[in-house]
Scaffold this motif. Structure first.
Motif, PDB file in Angstrom:
ATOM      1  N   TYR A  91       0.701  -1.111  -0.045  1.00 12.85           N
ATOM      2  CA  TYR A  91      -0.091   0.012   0.036  1.00 12.85           C
ATOM      3  C   TYR A  91       0.875   1.285   0.020  1.00 12.85           C
ATOM      4  O   TYR A  91       0.436   2.070  -0.657  1.00 12.85           O
TER       5      TYR A  91
ATOM      6  N   LYS B 194       1.382   4.158  -2.726  1.00 14.49           N
ATOM      7  CA  LYS B 194       0.966   5.628  -2.799  1.00 14.49           C
ATOM      8  C   LYS B 194       2.302   6.194  -2.873  1.00 14.49           C
ATOM      9  O   LYS B 194       2.375   7.591  -2.987  1.00 14.49           O
TER      10      LYS B 194
ATOM     11  N   THR C  54      -3.100  -1.698  -6.759  1.00 13.64           N
ATOM     12  CA  THR C  54      -4.322  -1.115  -7.902  1.00 13.64           C
ATOM     13  C   THR C  54      -5.345  -0.640  -7.012  1.00 13.64           C
ATOM     14  O   THR C  54      -5.961   0.460  -7.356  1.00 13.64           O
ATOM     15  N   TYR C  55      -5.512  -1.099  -5.898  1.00 17.51           N
ATOM     16  CA  TYR C  55      -6.713  -0.424  -4.973  1.00 17.51           C
ATOM     17  C   TYR C  55      -6.064   0.776  -4.523  1.00 17.51           C
ATOM     18  O   TYR C  55      -6.899   1.810  -4.404  1.00 17.51           O
TER      19      TYR C  55
ATOM     20  N   GLU D 131      -4.159   2.966  -5.822  1.00 19.25           N
ATOM     21  CA  GLU D 131      -4.220   3.813  -6.919  1.00 19.25           C
ATOM     22  C   GLU D 131      -5.538   4.154  -7.486  1.00 19.25           C
ATOM     23  O   GLU D 131      -5.794   4.781  -8.367  1.00 19.25           O
ATOM     24  N   ASP D 132      -6.529   3.505  -6.682  1.00 21.42           N
ATOM     25  CA  ASP D 132      -7.986   3.816  -7.102  1.00 21.42           C
ATOM     26  C   ASP D 132      -8.196   3.447  -8.817  1.00 21.42           C
ATOM     27  O   ASP D 132      -9.118   4.074  -9.282  1.00 21.42           O
ATOM     28  N   ARG D 133      -7.718   2.322  -9.262  1.00 21.43           N
ATOM     29  CA  ARG D 133      -8.082   1.961 -10.444  1.00 21.43           C
ATOM     30  C   ARG D 133      -9.001   0.781 -10.364  1.00 21.43           C
ATOM     31  O   ARG D 133      -8.636  -0.455 -10.403  1.00 21.43           O
ATOM     32  N   GLN D 134     -10.355   1.039 -10.101  1.00 21.10           N
ATOM     33  CA  GLN D 134     -11.395   0.093  -9.911  1.00 21.10           C
ATOM     34  C   GLN D 134     -11.652  -0.990 -11.066  1.00 21.10           C
ATOM     35  O   GLN D 134     -11.935  -2.258 -10.619  1.00 21.10           O
TER      36      GLN D 134
ATOM     37  N   ILE E 215      -8.980  -2.447   1.603  1.00 26.05           N
ATOM     38  CA  ILE E 215     -10.023  -1.467   2.129  1.00 26.05           C
ATOM     39  C   ILE E 215      -9.680  -1.247   3.415  1.00 26.05           C
ATOM     40  O   ILE E 215      -9.755  -0.072   4.089  1.00 26.05           O
TER      41      ILE E 215
ATOM     42  N   HIS F 273     -17.469  -2.965  -1.274  1.00 24.87           N
ATOM     43  CA  HIS F 273     -16.874  -2.220  -2.711  1.00 24.87           C
ATOM     44  C   HIS F 273     -17.911  -2.336  -3.606  1.00 24.87           C
ATOM     45  O   HIS F 273     -18.358  -3.001  -3.954  1.00 24.87           O
TER      46      HIS F 273
END
Length: 512
Positions: A82, A86, A303-304, A306-309, A380, A437
């Motif tokens: 994580y 970031k 990926t989470y 970086e918010d690439r859903q 999350i 989610h």
């Protein structure tokens, strides 16, 4: 905003890394699984059924705390990945040092606990044949300190995983496996007590592996340099995450190691030996699962972050399919040909071994599917209610097993409980993911994963089962069943098991 081409390049680069890591881990697990399973033959030959049962019972006591290793490793990997996602690389060194401190404290507490209450339990509760008590106590000490060195290496392995350099992990673990195999082969030639010799060898290997990881990590990763950490908030975050994950891991350990102890108390060392053989198959399946999960987890967490859903959703479904289809491809031949495999693998085995293995394989299929869901829930960070609900349910396995044994039900009833609880827990996990989610839809889960994968599994059972009935020579039948299971899985996966997007990606990679 990031343009579509950039997003596609990013996604493809990440998928290439996942594929590369998966290939390395598959090669590793292929070698390790064959060596580990074959080594059981030498271990049983060298120790004998009774001593093999004693070893599994004694090691089972120590391994009740084994959940600490994957829990702490998972916690550190999550925070590492994580933080990397970031781009906060200054925090990595502090994370490493915090992990080292936590590992040291846990190791000290474990030694104190087992050298007191653990010794009492072995001396008063376990069924140990007369004349083997002293050896059992020595085995206990060796197993305990082997475990301690495995716990101390966690901060270093977490750094390896988070940097997605699976080749290092694959190489070290393969060397470790080969060393243990060599020890197993030499048991029969040892002039010392065979049980003590075997556990001493495992202890030496654990020391070697710890120092190997420590030296490599210090040289390759800048963050693996110890600094004094005063940030109480970071300790609290790591321990809070680890605490709820630990609660979850305790249920898993309780089912395996708790069952080992209960079997010893109610059915004796021979039942332990049968269960111990079956646990080797369980470990092989879980290692295969973990090799897939290890390839996906760092990328899913990053990926989470970086918010690439959209990409996260793709990785989620691909991970689910990879786990289920690969495991069923292996599980179906094992279930159909258990007797042949055991005869080739070990020869004479304790009663109920074949049944235990088949039931363990079914349990593994159910259990493995939680991994993609758990990765996202842990990314999350909303893990308190998730683990409290799921693992309280799973933890009920031990008291329910005790009740079944207490009222004189057969020993295999413990598997009925394990499988039933696992299926119910998975349904609850799906509901948790739906509530936590946005990308997840139960309808899509059923249509994109459950329906095609179950169809492939049913087709595999039908076709492979037909081959099983048509071939009568045991060895030829085993080979035919294995080949058919692989072929059916590949064909039906290409037809109904992959989406249009996934098929287009595969075609590009192989230049069709």
């Amino acid at each position: 905003m990031t343009d579509n081409n950039s997003d596609n390049d990013f996604g493809q680069a990440r998928q290439k890394r996942i594929a590369s890591n998966a290939m390395v881990l598959f090669a590793r697990i292929f070698i390790i699984t064959i060596v580990n399973l074959y080594s059981v033959r030498y271990i049983i030959k060298g120790l004998g059924i009774e001593d093999y049962g004693i070893y599994n019972a004694i090691a089972g006591v120590v391994m009740t705390s084994s959940c600490l290793i994957p829990v702490l490793a998972l916690s550190m990997q999550r925070f590492y990945s994580y933080t990397m996602g970031k781009g906060d690389f200054d925090k990595l060194k502090t994370l490493f040092s915090t992990g080292v401190n936590i590992s040291l404290v846990f190791s000290l507490l474990i030694v104190v606990f087992f050298e007191t209450l653990g010794l009492w339990f072995i001396n008063t509760q376990l069924t140990i044949p007369d004349g083997r008590v002293a050896e059992a106590i020595l085995v206990f000490h060796l197993s305990l300190f082997s475990f301690v060195f495995s716990l101390l290496q966690v901060p270093y392995t977490a750094a390896v995983f988070s940097n997605e350099q699976m080749g290092i992990y694959a190489l070290i673990s393969t060397i470790e496996c080969i060393a243990k195999f060599a020890i197993a082969i030499m048991i029969s030639y040892s002039s010392y007590d065979h049980l003590v010799y075997y556990c001493t060898g495992l202890f030496i290997v654990s020391i070697f592996v710890f120092f190997t990881y420590a030296i490599i990590a210090h040289h390759r990763y800048a963050e693996c340099s110890y600094v004094h950490v005063k940030d109480r908030k970071l300790y609290k975050e790591l321990l809070s995450f680890s605490g709820w994950t630990l609660y979850g891991a305790l249920a898993s350990v309780g089912m395996i190691q708790g069952s080992t102890i209960l079997l010893n108390i109610y059915y004796g060392p021979v039942a332990n030996a049968a269960f111990g053989i079956a646990v080797n198959v369980y470990n092989a399946f879980m290692s295969l699962t973990n090799s897939i999960v290890l390839a996906f987890r760092p990328s899913m967490v990053k990926t989470y972050a970086e918010d690439r859903q959209d990409l996260l959703g793709q990785l989620f479904y691909v991970c689910n399919k990879a786990i289920f289809l690969l495991l069923t491809c292996v599980a179906i031949p094992i279930i159909m040909e258990t007797s042949t495999i055991l005869n080739l693998w070990l020869g004479i085995v304790p009663e109920n071994t074949s049944l235990y293995i088949c039931l363990f394989v079914i349990f593994c299929l159910c259990l493995a599917l939680h991994n993609p869901i758990t990765i996202i829930i842990q990314s999350i960070g909303r893990i308190k209610n998730y683990h409290m609900t799921i693992e309280t349910l799973m933890a009920s396995c031990v008291p329910l097993t005790w009740l079944m044994f207490h009222i004189k039900l057969p020993s295999y009833s413990l598997f009925v409980i394990m499988i039933s609880l696992c299926i119910l827990a998975h349904a609850i996990r799906v509901l948790f993911l739906r509530c936590n989610h946005g990308f997840f839809s139960i309808k899509n889960y059923l249509m994109q994963f459950v329906a095609p994968c179950m169809s492939i599994a049913i087709a595999n059972v039908i076709v492979t089962g037909w081959v099983h009935t048509m071939v009568h020579n045991c060895l030829l039948r085993l080979l035919a069943v294995c080949f058919t299971s692989i072929l059916v899985t590949i064909i039906f996966t290409s037809l109904i098991g992959t989406s249009k997007t996934e098929r287009e990606y595969i075609r590009k990679k192989i230049h069709i």
